[in-house]
Design a protein around this motif. Structure first.
Motif, PDB file in Angstrom:
ATOM      1  N   TRP A 169       0.667  -1.214   0.015  1.00 34.59           N
ATOM      2  CA  TRP A 169      -0.098   0.088   0.211  1.00 34.59           C
ATOM      3  C   TRP A 169       0.637   0.707  -0.191  1.00 34.59           C
ATOM      4  CZ3 TRP A 169      -4.865   0.480  -0.646  1.00 34.59           C
ATOM      5  CH2 TRP A 169      -5.860   1.779  -0.271  1.00 34.59           C
ATOM      6  N   VAL A 170       0.106   2.141  -0.689  1.00 35.54           N
ATOM      7  CA  VAL A 170       1.550   3.675  -0.279  1.00 35.54           C
ATOM      8  C   VAL A 170      -0.267   4.571  -0.142  1.00 35.54           C
ATOM      9  CG1 VAL A 170       2.504   5.550  -2.109  1.00 35.54           C
ATOM     10  CG2 VAL A 170       2.335   3.010  -2.888  1.00 35.54           C
ATOM     11  N   GLU A 171       0.132   4.886   1.187  1.00 32.48           N
ATOM     12  CA  GLU A 171      -0.048   5.940   2.082  1.00 32.48           C
ATOM     13  C   GLU A 171      -0.046   7.110   1.817  1.00 32.48           C
ATOM     14  OE1 GLU A 171      -1.338   4.673   6.310  1.00 32.48           O
ATOM     15  OE2 GLU A 171       0.808   5.562   6.417  1.00 32.48           O
ATOM     16  N   SER A 172      -0.980   7.993   2.239  1.00 31.43           N
ATOM     17  CA  SER A 172      -0.764   9.151   1.457  1.00 31.43           C
ATOM     18  C   SER A 172      -1.389  10.202   2.833  1.00 31.43           C
ATOM     19  CB  SER A 172      -1.592  10.408   0.446  1.00 31.43           C
ATOM     20  OG  SER A 172      -1.110  11.555   0.374  1.00 31.43           O
ATOM     21  N   ALA A 173      -0.784  11.047   3.250  1.00 36.01           N
ATOM     22  CA  ALA A 173      -0.088  12.428   4.428  1.00 36.01           C
ATOM     23  C   ALA A 173      -1.609  13.483   4.200  1.00 36.01           C
ATOM     24  CB  ALA A 173       1.233  12.993   4.921  1.00 36.01           C
ATOM     25  N   GLU A 174      -1.838  13.400   3.098  1.00 33.22           N
ATOM     26  CA  GLU A 174      -2.817  14.804   2.470  1.00 33.22           C
ATOM     27  C   GLU A 174      -3.824  14.228   2.167  1.00 33.22           C
ATOM     28  OE1 GLU A 174      -1.548  17.166  -0.553  1.00 33.22           O
ATOM     29  OE2 GLU A 174       0.329  18.347   0.746  1.00 33.22           O
TER      30      GLU A 174
ATOM     31  N   ARG B   5       5.148   5.780   2.145  1.00 36.59           N
ATOM     32  CA  ARG B   5       4.299   6.658   2.632  1.00 36.59           C
ATOM     33  C   ARG B   5       4.889   7.569   2.068  1.00 36.59           C
ATOM     34  NH1 ARG B   5       5.505   3.751   7.004  1.00 36.59           N
ATOM     35  NH2 ARG B   5       3.354   2.625   7.837  1.00 36.59           N
ATOM     36  N   CYS B   6       3.991   8.838   1.397  1.00 34.92           N
ATOM     37  CA  CYS B   6       3.574  10.253   0.818  1.00 34.92           C
ATOM     38  C   CYS B   6       3.516  11.619   1.417  1.00 34.92           C
ATOM     39  CB  CYS B   6       3.250  10.340  -0.669  1.00 34.92           C
ATOM     40  SG  CYS B   6       3.867   8.566  -2.052  1.00 34.92           S
ATOM     41  N   GLY B   7       4.455  12.088   1.532  1.00 34.81           N
ATOM     42  CA  GLY B   7       4.395  13.508   1.842  1.00 34.81           C
ATOM     43  C   GLY B   7       3.125  14.729   1.258  1.00 34.81           C
ATOM     44  N   ASP B   8       2.853  14.263  -0.056  1.00 32.18           N
ATOM     45  CA  ASP B   8       2.018  15.344  -0.327  1.00 32.18           C
ATOM     46  C   ASP B   8       1.902  14.107  -1.518  1.00 32.18           C
ATOM     47  OD1 ASP B   8       3.831  15.353  -2.655  1.00 32.18           O
ATOM     48  OD2 ASP B   8       4.902  16.988  -1.727  1.00 32.18           O
ATOM     49  N   ILE B   9       0.265  15.286  -2.526  1.00 36.67           N
ATOM     50  CA  ILE B   9      -0.851  14.348  -3.172  1.00 36.67           C
ATOM     51  C   ILE B   9       0.488  14.094  -4.732  1.00 36.67           C
ATOM     52  CG2 ILE B   9      -2.529  14.903  -5.157  1.00 36.67           C
ATOM     53  CD1 ILE B   9      -4.334  16.230  -2.775  1.00 36.67           C
ATOM     54  N   SER B  10       1.069  15.093  -4.767  1.00 36.69           N
ATOM     55  CA  SER B  10       2.030  15.320  -6.417  1.00 36.69           C
ATOM     56  C   SER B  10       2.962  13.512  -5.804  1.00 36.69           C
ATOM     57  CB  SER B  10       3.037  16.284  -6.513  1.00 36.69           C
ATOM     58  OG  SER B  10       4.264  16.744  -5.778  1.00 36.69           O
ATOM     59  N   MET B  11       3.786  13.567  -4.999  1.00 43.47           N
ATOM     60  CA  MET B  11       4.190  12.759  -4.941  1.00 43.47           C
ATOM     61  C   MET B  11       3.343  10.640  -4.778  1.00 43.47           C
ATOM     62  SD  MET B  11       7.219  11.163  -4.672  1.00 43.47           S
ATOM     63  CE  MET B  11       8.133  13.189  -4.509  1.00 43.47           C
ATOM     64  N   GLN B  12       2.093  11.350  -4.619  1.00 47.05           N
ATOM     65  CA  GLN B  12       1.612   9.914  -4.052  1.00 47.05           C
ATOM     66  C   GLN B  12       1.118   9.668  -5.304  1.00 47.05           C
ATOM     67  OE1 GLN B  12       0.286   8.493  -1.621  1.00 47.05           O
ATOM     68  NE2 GLN B  12      -1.109   7.065  -1.957  1.00 47.05           N
ATOM     69  N   TYR B  13       1.129  10.728  -6.464  1.00 47.68           N
ATOM     70  CA  TYR B  13       0.570  10.199  -7.963  1.00 47.68           C
ATOM     71  C   TYR B  13       1.528   9.563  -8.466  1.00 47.68           C
ATOM     72  CZ  TYR B  13      -0.963  11.420 -12.490  1.00 47.68           C
ATOM     73  OH  TYR B  13      -0.692  11.530 -13.798  1.00 47.68           O
TER      74      TYR B  13
ATOM     75  N   HIS C  40       4.484   5.041 -10.628  1.00 43.89           N
ATOM     76  CA  HIS C  40       5.745   4.268 -11.389  1.00 43.89           C
ATOM     77  C   HIS C  40       5.566   2.488 -10.258  1.00 43.89           C
ATOM     78  CE1 HIS C  40       7.537   7.789 -12.725  1.00 43.89           C
ATOM     79  NE2 HIS C  40       8.102   7.644 -13.235  1.00 43.89           N
ATOM     80  N   GLY C  41       4.189   2.718 -10.080  1.00 49.43           N
ATOM     81  CA  GLY C  41       4.253   1.036  -9.791  1.00 49.43           C
ATOM     82  C   GLY C  41       5.036   0.598  -8.152  1.00 49.43           C
ATOM     83  N   LEU C  42       4.819   1.130  -7.343  1.00 53.32           N
ATOM     84  CA  LEU C  42       4.891   1.004  -5.523  1.00 53.32           C
ATOM     85  C   LEU C  42       4.113   0.497  -5.275  1.00 53.32           C
ATOM     86  CD1 LEU C  42       7.289   3.339  -6.863  1.00 53.32           C
ATOM     87  CD2 LEU C  42       7.172   3.889  -4.359  1.00 53.32           C
ATOM     88  N   GLY C  43       2.745   0.377  -5.803  1.00 52.64           N
ATOM     89  CA  GLY C  43       2.090  -0.673  -4.845  1.00 52.64           C
ATOM     90  C   GLY C  43       0.617   0.547  -5.063  1.00 52.64           C
ATOM     91  N   LEU C  44      -0.464   0.137  -4.798  1.00 49.72           N
ATOM     92  CA  LEU C  44      -1.746   0.233  -4.787  1.00 49.72           C
ATOM     93  C   LEU C  44      -2.139   2.053  -3.521  1.00 49.72           C
ATOM     94  CD1 LEU C  44      -4.514  -1.593  -3.819  1.00 49.72           C
ATOM     95  CD2 LEU C  44      -2.435  -2.989  -3.238  1.00 49.72           C
ATOM     96  N   GLY C  45      -2.991   2.664  -4.282  1.00 50.72           N
ATOM     97  CA  GLY C  45      -2.971   3.500  -2.896  1.00 50.72           C
ATOM     98  C   GLY C  45      -3.877   4.312  -3.669  1.00 50.72           C
ATOM     99  N   PRO C  46      -4.465   5.366  -2.739  1.00 53.14           N
ATOM    100  CA  PRO C  46      -6.114   6.373  -2.829  1.00 53.14           C
ATOM    101  C   PRO C  46      -4.743   7.106  -3.627  1.00 53.14           C
ATOM    102  CG  PRO C  46      -4.793   6.593  -0.321  1.00 53.14           C
ATOM    103  CD  PRO C  46      -4.659   5.504  -1.054  1.00 53.14           C
ATOM    104  N   LEU C  47      -6.133   8.255  -4.572  1.00 59.94           N
ATOM    105  CA  LEU C  47      -5.707   9.125  -5.182  1.00 59.94           C
ATOM    106  C   LEU C  47      -6.983   9.707  -5.540  1.00 59.94           C
ATOM    107  CD1 LEU C  47      -2.894  10.193  -6.550  1.00 59.94           C
ATOM    108  CD2 LEU C  47      -3.564   9.074  -8.744  1.00 59.94           C
ATOM    109  N   PRO C  48      -6.804  11.422  -5.559  1.00 58.62           N
ATOM    110  CA  PRO C  48      -8.519  11.993  -6.841  1.00 58.62           C
ATOM    111  C   PRO C  48      -8.524  11.727  -8.069  1.00 58.62           C
ATOM    112  CG  PRO C  48      -6.507  13.348  -5.605  1.00 58.62           C
ATOM    113  CD  PRO C  48      -6.021  12.194  -5.128  1.00 58.62           C
TER     114      PRO C  48
END
Length: 298
Positions: free
Chosen positions: A183-188, A206-214, A219-227
């Motif tokens: 899982w790719v987690e986002s703090a935002e 774990r990503c600190g902002d939405i752009s890094m989450q995207y 780039h295939g680091l896992g699955l996770g939430p996104l707008p």
């Protein structure tokens, strides 16, 4: 005492808000050593220490608090002057300073390009929403803000809602075991889809902002939430269901009330607001065209 410079006053305000030299430097887009040097010069000119320095950051002194009160009064007067002059401007020309979050830039920028093409006299300057520019102080003219509680003293309107869903690359989405991808987690992003629908998928990044989450999901680091406005627009990502998209925030287009009669501001608000009206389905995850979905085995 040497003449004070307005740039030093802005630097001082940025330090108060940021709490550290490095964060203030990022907000001002200068090197940290430049901020340190200018702070030392500013304190020498005033003959007072404005901050206590420590490894944890800066703590404002009594002299600093008094200076901040006076600087903010000057800042407010300058902002009032700027708005009073700009508010009487009925030309479709001039500068517009816009605070624009990364997540909705794909909706706003084509509309702004249309505005610029129709009115070449209008210049748009972008400031990052992460810098939290203050419209009241004149640090921005307009702001696209993702919030459920917009400031009551500003004018504008709600232009949409922002929904989240779960995304991954096609390769990960088609895998039988999501736990191996992680899982790719986002703090935002506040929705915790993982605990609700993917409890067996461990957090691996774990990503600190939405752009890094995207970027991490692309780039295939896992699955996770996104707008949905980002995930559904990217052909390299696949939406994994369940869960259904969840509305998490409202999107507001705001400006200072003193600018309500300024022609370029009115036109900006109209053009950008209309663009968000046309993009509602994409914002809330109902733009079915071109979207691939994979049903999760849960």
């Amino acid at each position: 005492m040497a003449d004070l410079h307005w740039d030093d006053l802005r630097m001082f305000q940025a330090l108060v808000r940021a709490g550290t030299v490095r964060r203030a430097a990022r907000a001002l887009d200068v090197h940290a050593s430049t901020v340190t040097r200018r702070l030392e010069r500013f304190e020498q000119e005033l003959g007072a220490r404005l901050f206590h320095r420590s490894p944890g950051g800066l703590t404002i002194t009594d002299a600093g608090r008094d200076t901040l009160r006076r600087v903010e009064a000057i800042d407010g007067q300058i902002a009032d002057l700027r708005r009073s002059v700009a508010g009487a401007d009925d030309r479709l020309a001039g500068r517009i300073v816009v605070s624009l979050p990364y997540v909705v830039a794909g909706v706003a920028l084509p509309a702004i390009a249309t505005l610029s093409g129709a009115h070449p006299g209008i210049d748009v300057e972008f400031v990052p929403a992460s810098a939290e520019p203050d419209i009241t102080r004149g640090e921005a003219d307009c702001a696209l803000t993702i919030t459920d509680d917009p400031p009551q003293h500003l004018i504008g309107r709600r232009v949409g809602e922002l929904a989240l869903a779960v995304y991954a690359t096609r390769e990960i989405a088609n895998a039988c075991d999501y736990s191996s991808a992680g899982w790719v987690e986002s703090a935002e992003l506040p929705c915790d889809f993982r605990l609700d629908a993917f409890p067996d998928v461990p957090v691996r990044h774990r990503c600190g902002d939405i752009s890094m989450q995207y970027d991490a999901l692309r780039h295939g680091l896992g699955l996770g939430p996104l707008p949905c406005v980002l995930g559904d627009s990217d052909p390299g990502l696949v939406r994994i269901e369940p869960p259904l998209p969840a509305i998490v925030r409202e999107v507001w287009l705001l400006a200072h009330p003193d600018l309500r009669s300024t022609a370029r501001i009115r036109e900006f608000m109209r053009v950008v607001g209309d663009a968000f009206g046309e993009a509602q389905a994409l914002l809330v995850g109902r733009a079915a065209k071109g979207i691939e979905r994979v049903e999760a085995d849960v």
